[in-house]
Enzyme design. Structure first.
Site, short mmCIF file in Angstrom:
data_model
loop_
_atom_site.label_atom_id
_atom_site.label_comp_id
_atom_site.label_asym_id
_atom_site.label_seq_id
_atom_site.Cartn_x
_atom_site.Cartn_y
_atom_site.Cartn_z
N ALA A 64 -4.70 -12.67 -23.04
CA ALA A 64 -5.64 -13.78 -22.93
C ALA A 64 -6.98 -13.23 -22.47
O ALA A 64 -7.04 -12.17 -21.81
CB ALA A 64 -5.11 -14.80 -21.94
N GLY A 108 -0.76 -11.95 -23.22
CA GLY A 108 -0.67 -12.91 -24.31
C GLY A 108 -0.46 -12.25 -25.66
O GLY A 108 0.09 -12.86 -26.58
N GLU A 111 3.15 -11.69 -25.89
CA GLU A 111 3.76 -13.02 -26.06
C GLU A 111 3.62 -13.51 -27.50
O GLU A 111 4.53 -14.10 -28.07
CB GLU A 111 3.13 -14.01 -25.08
N GLU A 131 0.24 -8.93 -16.28
CA GLU A 131 -0.48 -9.98 -15.55
C GLU A 131 -0.46 -9.78 -14.04
O GLU A 131 -1.40 -10.13 -13.34
CB GLU A 131 0.10 -11.36 -15.90
#
Ligand code: CO8
Length: 257
Positions: A64, A108, A111, A131
């Site tokens: 992200a 992300g 993911e 993260e």
């Protein structure tokens, strides 16, 4: 399409490429809006049977966009349902998707790869949920799909330390199904996608839905669902054609119905 998402149709395959090189393909609203639009197009297009999702040779996606969420506060994240709009689109996409991962697939990005149905990695691929290093958590399924893919101990190892996993380790752990030389990754992913897309599209979609059911239901329910889906295939013209062709020792001509 958009500046950051490129869509190319090659026969029955849609190739979707994340292209935000200045920020390591970090996933911001523009990327996710573009990805949703590309998936909508591929889903609506009757002649597309499989999707390949890729990035560049250097990076699939580095997560992200940290700059975009640095100042986010709880009230805003909660009330806008941050990371939800368009993020669920890949999960709800019904045709098969292959992630072709080269370079970093972090946070992300990892993911996103795990939301795909198959993951092919180049020798340079690096996966991780780092993260914890920036004081936060995965938010698009990392803590849920990673243990299902690689087991709890390995998922904890990655999530709690933030370390990266290379392609061979990812292969051994079951996160990816093939590791390829970097210059062969896309070629192999596209060839595999063309092969998949040559099969009956409704049968493929039923197969994907049924395999995914194994993550959503107890074994007895999953087996019941599989049995009913098998029965349903007997309503397909493609099942008649596939079995006739086998018995007549010829190649099938699927009509995708
Ligand atoms: N967000 C925003 N910008 C980024 C990101 C990112 N995730 N990753 C890299 N960039 C930017 C850098 O800031 C840098 O910008 P600039 O040139 O303007 O300084 C540029 O991309 C190049 O990056 P580096 O100089 O760091 O390149 P290196 O080759 O040295 O390192 C790495 C590459 C290892 C990928 C490194 O950039 C890195 O560690 N990136 C961050 C990885 C990370 O922590 N990802 C997790 C983010 S949080 C997350 O994804 C989950 C949040 C929950 C939501 C889930 C859905 C998204």
């Amino acid at each position: 399409m958009s500046d950051v998402i490129q869509l190319e149709l090659q026969g029955r395959v849609a190739l979707i490429r994340i292209h935000r090189p200045e920020a390591m393909n970090a996933l911001n609203d523009a990327v996710m809006d573009g990805l949703r639009a590309a998936l909508d197009q591929a889903e609506a297009h009757a002649d597309i049977g499989c999707v390949v999702l890729t990035g560049s040779e250097k990076v699939f996606a580095a997560g992200a966009d940290i700059a975009a969420m640095q100042h986010l506060d709880f009230a805003e994240a909660f009330s806008t349902d941050f990371i939800t709009r368009n993020w669920e689109r890949l999960r709800t996409f019904r045709k098969p998707v292959i992630a072709a991962v080269s370079g970093f697939a972090l946070g992300g990005g990892c993911e996103l790869a795990m939301m795909c149905d198959l993951v092919f990695a180049s020798e340079s691929a690096r996966f991780g949920q780092p993260e914890i290093k920036i004081g936060t958590l995965p938010g698009a399924g990392g803590t849920q799909r990673l243990p299902r893919a690689v087991g709890k101990a390995m998922a904890m190892d990655l999530c709690l330390t933030g370390r990266l996993m290379d392609a061979q380790e990812a292969l051994r752990a079951g996160l990816v199904s093939r590791v390829l030389p970097t210059d062969k990754l896309l070629e192999e992913a596209l060839a595999t996608a063309q092969k998949i897309a040559s099969y009956s599209l409704p049968a493929l979609m039923m197969m994907k839905e049924t395999v995914n059911r194994s993550f959503e239901s107890p074994l007895s329910e999953g087996i019941w669902y599989e049995r009913r889906m098998l029965h349903a295939t007997f309503a397909l013209a493609d099942q008649k054609e596939g079995m006739n062709a086998f018995l007549e020792k010829r190649a099938p001509h699927f009509q995708h119905k």
